[in-house]
Design a protein around this motif. Structure first.
Motif, PDB file in Angstrom:
ATOM      1  N   LEU A 114      48.339  10.728  -0.547  1.00  0.00           N
ATOM      2  CA  LEU A 114      48.928  11.370  -1.733  1.00  0.00           C
ATOM      3  C   LEU A 114      48.782  10.410  -2.742  1.00  0.00           C
ATOM      4  N   LEU A 115      48.345  10.639  -3.769  1.00  0.00           N
ATOM      5  CA  LEU A 115      48.364   9.855  -5.058  1.00  0.00           C
ATOM      6  C   LEU A 115      49.096  10.632  -6.162  1.00  0.00           C
ATOM      7  N   VAL A 116      50.248   9.836  -6.701  1.00  0.00           N
ATOM      8  CA  VAL A 116      50.896  10.603  -7.765  1.00  0.00           C
ATOM      9  C   VAL A 116      50.925   9.498  -9.022  1.00  0.00           C
ATOM     10  N   GLY A 117      50.369  10.289 -10.063  1.00  0.00           N
ATOM     11  CA  GLY A 117      50.521   9.619 -11.369  1.00  0.00           C
ATOM     12  C   GLY A 117      52.008   9.955 -12.248  1.00  0.00           C
ATOM     13  N   ALA A 118      52.522   8.801 -12.002  1.00  0.00           N
ATOM     14  CA  ALA A 118      53.970   8.679 -12.858  1.00  0.00           C
ATOM     15  C   ALA A 118      53.813   7.793 -13.915  1.00  0.00           C
ATOM     16  N   ASP A 119      52.447   7.593 -14.359  1.00  0.00           N
ATOM     17  CA  ASP A 119      51.838   6.504 -15.351  1.00  0.00           C
ATOM     18  C   ASP A 119      51.887   6.771 -16.926  1.00  0.00           C
ATOM     19  N   VAL A 149      43.674  20.033  -6.870  1.00  0.00           N
ATOM     20  CA  VAL A 149      42.899  19.041  -6.176  1.00  0.00           C
ATOM     21  C   VAL A 149      43.668  18.292  -5.016  1.00  0.00           C
ATOM     22  N   PRO A 150      42.657  18.462  -4.139  1.00  0.00           N
ATOM     23  CA  PRO A 150      43.850  17.945  -2.972  1.00  0.00           C
ATOM     24  C   PRO A 150      44.150  16.345  -2.798  1.00  0.00           C
ATOM     25  N   GLY A 151      45.456  16.068  -2.560  1.00  0.00           N
ATOM     26  CA  GLY A 151      46.119  14.872  -2.432  1.00  0.00           C
ATOM     27  C   GLY A 151      46.318  14.295  -3.908  1.00  0.00           C
ATOM     28  N   ARG A 199      41.235  11.932   0.584  1.00  0.00           N
ATOM     29  CA  ARG A 199      42.063  10.721   0.015  1.00  0.00           C
ATOM     30  C   ARG A 199      41.716  10.093  -1.061  1.00  0.00           C
ATOM     31  N   HIS A 200      42.430   9.094  -1.774  1.00  0.00           N
ATOM     32  CA  HIS A 200      42.045   8.793  -3.087  1.00  0.00           C
ATOM     33  C   HIS A 200      42.230   7.146  -2.662  1.00  0.00           C
ATOM     34  N   GLU A 201      41.409   6.430  -3.812  1.00  0.00           N
ATOM     35  CA  GLU A 201      41.428   5.164  -3.837  1.00  0.00           C
ATOM     36  C   GLU A 201      41.698   4.465  -5.089  1.00  0.00           C
ATOM     37  N   VAL A 202      42.522   3.548  -5.221  1.00  0.00           N
ATOM     38  CA  VAL A 202      43.266   2.825  -6.391  1.00  0.00           C
ATOM     39  C   VAL A 202      42.647   1.655  -6.346  1.00  0.00           C
TER      40      VAL A 202
END
Length: 377
Positions: free
Chosen positions: A152-157, A287-289, A137-140
């Protein structure tokens, strides 16, 4: 995937959220801007039949899209610095059938926002850092100190994506071209000669190393981008100047006054925009997730493709997730494989278009490319 987090409420991120919603998948979008109205959203976009319109169809928004089309916006003119018209291509009578109708970016963003459930977008949440947890998992972490964890983290940034750092160390490079954005208002009354040259759609007045392009917007507005191929130290001096417009106007000495008015008579403060790109062929191992859409994944110079590719990315990622409800990694692998293939030439093609506009052959190379030149260089 239990939680889906999208960073960035641009067109790519919002299309992703909308198509996920259509297929019964919830997502949360975090956006640094404090509100949808906090800044203007840019000018006209031509929405392509093969990608942008496909994405909007997947989002169930084709009718809404057709309602915001700028009729006549596809008209195109190419001029030289003396205001000689080299290409004059009027818009088709049926803008939708012609394949690349024009809409305002702000109108398109509003269409997408209004199609999402309330609270999907969390405004005023600027990302400070992103990190990978041991469980995939990922942390923001946000600038206000709050955090979220996600499956799931998606960079639309966009160009300066924070999420990209989880996948690659690639970063944007200056292309050597800078745009200066200006606006003229009430042009049909106050700037009649300039309005007549610009016509009802897009105008490209070009010369080697420099150019002025405009788009007609509703309400008698001409939205212009002054284009200059200049090194970074020149742009540094421009940004530090107390007279940005004066310095830019000096670079266009000898140009037709109707064109120079787009610099000297602007009704808004000029905005200097250095044009960046990601290195050719940016790729990463799975890279997972986590993954990217739009400029975060394949930033290229403006050539009419960026918004379309971002929306198509968002739609395709959402459809892959819907097709693999029990296997998120299969969905991400499928999406990335296809995205890498379809965007492989996007940067090169965009650079070629930019060179046609202000390279050594300008404006005749662009006129020839369009295939309708009415005067020879």
């Amino acid at each position: 995937m239990d939680t889906i987090t999208i960073i960035g409420a641009g067109l790519g991120g919002l299309t992703l959220a909308r198509v996920l919603h259509v297929h019964g998948n919830a997502a949360t979008v975090y956006e640094a801007e404090p509100s949808p109205e906090s800044r203007t959203q840019g000018g006209q976009l031509d929405i392509h039949e093969e990608d942008g319109q496909v994405a909007l169809a997947a989002a169930g928004l084709t009718d809404g899209f057709r309602a915001i089309i700028h009729a006549g916006g596809q008209a195109t003119r190419v001029l030289d610095s003396a205001a000689t018209v080299l290409v004059d291509d009027p818009a088709d009578a049926d803008d939708v059938a012609s394949g690349r109708p024009e809409v305002l970016r702000g109108d398109l963003r509003r269409l997408l926002l209004d199609s999402l459930p309330a609270e999907t977008v969390r405004w005023g949440r600027k990302v400070a850092s992103v990190s990978t947890r041991g469980d995939g998992r990922h942390e923001v972490r946000f600038a206000d100190g709050s955090t979220v964890e996600t499956d799931l983290l998606v960079g639309a940034d966009g160009a300066w994506s924070r999420v990209r750092s989880l996948l690659t160390d690639a970063s944007p490079e200056y292309t050597g071209v800078t745009f200066v954005e200006t606006y003229l208002h009430d042009v049909d009354e106050r700037h009649r000669a300039t309005a007549a040259l610009a016509g009802g759609g897009g105008m490209f007045a070009m010369a080697p190393g420099e150019g002025i392009s405009t788009h007609r917007e509703s309400g008698g507005v001409l939205h212009a981008y002054v284009q200059l191929r200049r090194p970074s130290d020149w742009v540094d001096a421009l940004e530090a100047s107390d007279d940005v417009l004066g310095r830019v106007a000096e670079e266009f000495a000898g140009w037709a006054p109707e064109l120079l008015a787009l610099v000297t008579d602007t009704d808004t403060a000029p905005v200097v925009r250095r044009i960046h790109q990601l290195p050719e062929g940016v790729r990463w191992d799975r890279v997972p997730g986590v993954t990217l859409v739009g400029d975060a994944a394949h930033l290229a110079p403006p050539a009419g493709d960026g918004a379309n590719l971002a929306m198509f990315d968002g739609a395709q990622l959402a459809l892959a997730i819907a097709a693999h409800p029990e296997d998120g990694e299969a969905a991400l692998a499928e999406y990335e494989t296809a995205m890498f293939a379809r965007t492989a030439d996007a940067g090169r093609d965009a650079r070629e278009i930019l060179d046609l506009c202000i390279g050594d052959s300008a404006p005749y190379g662009l006129a020839a490319f369009l295939g309708r030149a009415t005067a020879a260089g």
